[in-house]
Design an enzyme around this catalytic site. Structure first.
Site, short mmCIF file in Angstrom:
data_model
loop_
_atom_site.label_atom_id
_atom_site.label_comp_id
_atom_site.label_asym_id
_atom_site.label_seq_id
_atom_site.Cartn_x
_atom_site.Cartn_y
_atom_site.Cartn_z
CG HIS A 1 -2.10 0.98 1.40
ND1 HIS A 1 -2.04 2.48 1.28
CD2 HIS A 1 -3.28 0.96 0.87
CE1 HIS A 1 -2.73 3.05 1.37
NE2 HIS A 1 -3.90 2.15 1.07
CG ASP B 1 -7.85 -2.48 -3.06
OD1 ASP B 1 -8.84 -1.98 -3.10
OD2 ASP B 1 -6.87 -1.91 -2.81
#
Length: 436
Positions: free
Chosen positions: A313, A371
């Site tokens: 991330h 995600d």
């Protein structure tokens, strides 16, 4: 802006006089150097591509500590909100700064439920799109078009207009997303049912049909609600910054949120969970679980061009706190639906195992992110891959609105106007065409 906490001195090696700049300390997080008068004092700008070291605003809404893997909405840890609150409670918190009491909760839920229907003419607007259009293309148009249907809430400087627009957007986004899905597959639109929960109503509008009753599965209902909570806001990311920049011009709330939807569509932002599922399907086509090791070796090879989607991330340098919660939900949903042995989900688990144990990925902190798991959950529920980003937009709408309201209410806010480091041609004269 608060009182200066201390100052920083900027000195130059070319003999220019040094400059004193105020420094402000946040309640948590990094201090900031106030450079607003830098150009006036020195004739210079700062250079920060991607604004990675620039605070564009002061905010009280969401705080992220990427090193600790911490996410707070109005000070509340995301883990506690996901455990003890539903999505509309979280919406109330983001909009108002505090969690609702019993009466406030009942009133807010009722208010949102009373605005779930959309103008009937929006059906005709929707039918102007091709059936094979990407849902995000449709959603960008539908949200922007709301300003053409709801003229009484388009003044972004009017607090009452912003409040009405906020309730309309939160209430109607599930209806619009479900309409985009139904239109694409050729099924009739399902009108909302105000006696259902926010997430239950969305599931019914997505998967129900007029010829039979739809019974909401509570496990899927809770899973979807958790997806909404975890995606409700995430500080000054690309789409939130887009909404703020767009609204800073004074445009209406619907147009600003539509701009956020368009920005979210990008594969590096909201499209990441869609890209993750596409990656899994590509590995499955290569040979499935047996090919995971080979695929991961390609990921390690910088010259291969193969990217690992759904891991790591931009902000979190530790495990994404949302991913831990989504992992729990993922396991609950797969168990409920009897999909533990589904080939694609077994593939995802194999990929996850390697990423959590292989030194290459562990040392680079390429942990599974939200995600990765939310894409798996949505696919299990039956949501098509190209609608994943639409679900994200639905959830993030409240965060965009809260950020927009905060910016408009900030006495220091101005229309956004980034500057540049110009490296093109200096002044030159146009030559006659025969001399060029």
């Amino acid at each position: 802006m608060k009182q200066t906490d201390y100052t920083a001195t900027l000195s130059f090696s070319n003999g220019k006089p040094s400059v004193e700049m105020p420094v402000y300390a946040g309640s948590i997080g990094p201090d900031v150097v106030d450079i607003r008068k830098l150009y006036a004092q020195t004739g210079m700008f700062t250079y920060d591509p991607g604004f990675l070291s620039t605070a564009s605003c002061q905010s009280t809404i969401t705080y992220i500590d990427g090193d600790k893997g911490e996410l707070l909405y109005r000070g509340y840890p995301i883990e506690q909100l996901a455990e003890h609150c539903d999505y509309l409670d979280t919406c109330y918190l983001l909009l108002n700064g505090e969690l609702p009491n019993v009466k406030q909760r009942d009133d807010f839920h009722h208010l949102v439920n009373q605005h779930t229907m959309v103008h009937e003419q929006m059906q005709f607007f929707l039918r102007g799109f091709r059936r094979d259009a990407h849902p995000m293309a449709i959603l960008t148009g539908l949200v922007g078009a709301m300003s053409a249907f709801y003229h009484d809430s388009t003044d972004v400087h009017n607090p009452e207009h912003r409040h009405i627009a906020a309730i309309r957007l939160i209430a109607k986004m599930p209806t619009l997303v479900a309409m985009a899905y139904k239109y694409k597959i050729g099924q009739p639109f399902m009108y909302p049912r105000n006696d259902l929960s926010y997430s239950g109503n969305f599931l019914r509008m997505m998967f129900g049909v007029p010829c039979e009753d739809y019974v909401v599965n509570p496990v899927l209902e809770r899973a979807l609600d958790r997806i909404f909570i975890l995606h409700a806001d995430h500080e000054q990311n690309a789409s939130t910054s887009t909404v703020r920049l767009c609204a800073s011009s004074g445009t209406n709330p619907f147009a600003a949120i539509s701009a956020g939807v368009a920005c979210l569509w990008g594969p590096a932002h909201g499209g990441a969970n869609e890209a993750c599922l596409n990656m899994l399907e590509e590995i499955q086509a290569m040979g499935g679980v047996a090919k995971v090791g080979e695929f991961m070796e390609k990921v390690k090879d910088k010259n291969s061009g193969v990217k690992l989607m759904g891991f790591g991330h931009r902000v979190y340098k530790n495990y994404d706190p949302r991913a831990k919660l989504m992992q729990e939900t993922c396991n609950e949903v797969l168990k409920e639906l009897g999909l533990e042995n589904d080939p694609l989900f077994k593939l995802a688990k194999s990929l996850e195992k390697i990423a959590l144990e292989d030194d290459y990925f562990v040392s680079r902190k390429l942990y599974p992110n939200v995600d990765f798991y939310s894409g798996i959950v949505q696919r299990a529920i039956g949501i098509p891959v190209d609608l994943f980003t639409g679900i994200f937009a639905l959830a993030r709408t409240v965060g965009w609105i809260a950020q927009l309201n905060e910016m408009i209410g900030d006495p220091e806010y101005k229309i956004g106007r980034p500057r540049q480091l110009f490296t093109g041609s200096a002044h030159r004269n146009v030559k006659p065409i025969e001399q060029r």
